[in-house]
Scaffold this motif. Structure first.
Motif, short mmCIF file in Angstrom:
data_model
loop_
_atom_site.label_atom_id
_atom_site.label_comp_id
_atom_site.label_asym_id
_atom_site.label_seq_id
_atom_site.Cartn_x
_atom_site.Cartn_y
_atom_site.Cartn_z
N LYS A 34 0.83 -1.21 0.00
CA LYS A 34 0.00 0.00 0.00
C LYS A 34 0.86 1.26 0.00
CE LYS A 34 -3.99 -1.96 2.38
NZ LYS A 34 -4.78 -1.95 3.62
N ILE A 35 1.89 1.26 0.81
CA ILE A 35 2.79 2.43 0.86
C ILE A 35 3.50 2.60 -0.48
CG2 ILE A 35 4.88 3.34 1.94
CD1 ILE A 35 3.94 1.99 4.54
N TYR A 36 3.94 1.50 -1.07
CA TYR A 36 4.62 1.57 -2.36
C TYR A 36 3.70 2.15 -3.44
CZ TYR A 36 6.99 0.18 -6.61
OH TYR A 36 7.58 0.19 -7.84
N ARG A 37 2.46 1.74 -3.47
CA ARG A 37 1.52 2.24 -4.47
C ARG A 37 1.23 3.73 -4.28
NH1 ARG A 37 -2.52 -2.93 -4.89
NH2 ARG A 37 -1.08 -4.20 -6.09
N GLU A 38 1.19 4.17 -3.04
CA GLU A 38 1.00 5.59 -2.78
C GLU A 38 2.21 6.40 -3.28
OE1 GLU A 38 0.21 6.08 1.35
OE2 GLU A 38 -1.65 4.92 1.27
N LEU A 39 3.38 5.88 -3.04
CA LEU A 39 4.59 6.58 -3.48
C LEU A 39 4.78 6.50 -4.99
CD1 LEU A 39 7.06 5.55 -0.66
CD2 LEU A 39 5.98 7.76 -1.01
N GLN A 40 4.27 5.45 -5.60
CA GLN A 40 4.42 5.28 -7.04
C GLN A 40 3.72 6.38 -7.82
OE1 GLN A 40 2.74 1.64 -8.50
NE2 GLN A 40 4.08 1.58 -10.28
N ALA A 41 2.67 6.96 -7.26
CA ALA A 41 1.97 8.05 -7.93
C ALA A 41 2.89 9.24 -8.16
CB ALA A 41 0.76 8.46 -7.11
N ASN A 42 3.87 9.41 -7.29
CA ASN A 42 4.82 10.52 -7.46
C ASN A 42 5.76 10.31 -8.64
OD1 ASN A 42 3.77 11.73 -5.17
ND2 ASN A 42 5.21 10.68 -3.82
N TRP A 43 5.91 9.08 -9.10
CA TRP A 43 6.87 8.76 -10.16
C TRP A 43 6.21 8.59 -11.52
CZ3 TRP A 43 12.01 8.87 -9.35
CH2 TRP A 43 12.43 8.90 -8.03
N GLN A 44 4.91 8.74 -11.64
CA GLN A 44 4.24 8.48 -12.91
C GLN A 44 4.68 9.43 -14.01
OE1 GLN A 44 0.08 8.46 -12.02
NE2 GLN A 44 0.08 6.29 -11.49
N ALA A 45 4.86 10.70 -13.69
CA ALA A 45 5.30 11.66 -14.71
C ALA A 45 6.71 11.32 -15.18
CB ALA A 45 5.25 13.08 -14.15
N TYR A 46 7.58 10.97 -14.25
CA TYR A 46 8.95 10.58 -14.62
C TYR A 46 8.94 9.33 -15.48
CZ TYR A 46 13.56 8.55 -14.24
OH TYR A 46 14.76 7.97 -14.54
N ASP A 47 8.11 8.37 -15.14
CA ASP A 47 8.03 7.12 -15.90
C ASP A 47 7.56 7.39 -17.32
OD1 ASP A 47 8.13 4.25 -16.17
OD2 ASP A 47 5.93 4.31 -16.13
N ALA A 48 6.56 8.24 -17.48
CA ALA A 48 6.06 8.56 -18.83
C ALA A 48 7.14 9.28 -19.64
CB ALA A 48 4.81 9.42 -18.73
#
Length: 137
Positions: A34-48
């Motif tokens: 759950k914590i990882y998925r919350e933090l993953q939202a911060n990296w979506q722009a970088y990933d794209a």
């Protein structure tokens, strides 16, 4: 010399005990996910951004390989059929990477395909025209 530390039975018992501890920590793993998925939202722009950059870099590399094949096969080896075939295959690979890696609308995919194919095909025909005008070639 056999000691208590080297006992395989004791090692197996410890492994069984650690397996039961792993089952107890399954709830902790769920919290970790759950914590990882919350933090993953911060990296979506970088990933794209990274995905687009890697796709464009790969397409540029494939164009460079295609131009090199045209130069070597047409100019050096006088083999335009092999050059055209290799250029077509490499350009199709570039378009497939463009299509599969990027989620775009149908119109943008068509425009991108035209642009990906235009430069290599036009340069290939330009080299063929130029070589026909060179005397003695």
């Amino acid at each position: 010399d056999f000691t208590q530390d080297d006992n395989p039975v004791a090692d197996a018992a410890q492994a069984i005990g650690s397996a039961s501890e792993a089952v107890d920590s399954a709830a902790a793993m769920v919290e970790h996910v759950k914590i990882y998925r919350e933090l993953q939202a911060n990296w979506q722009a970088y990933d794209a951004y990274a995905r687009v950059c890697m796709t464009m870099g790969t397409i540029q590399f494939l164009h460079a390989v295609g131009y090199y094949c045209v130069g070597m096969l047409v100019v050096e080896n006088n083999s335009p059929l092999a050059a055209g075939t290799s250029l077509l295959i490499i350009t199709i690979c570039a378009w497939l990477i463009f299509k599969l890696d990027l989620y775009l609308s149908h119109k943008v995919l068509i425009a991108g395909g035209i642009l990906i194919f235009a430069a290599p095909v036009l340069s290939f025909f330009e080299i063929l025209v130029q070589l026909d005008t060179v005397p003695g070639y």
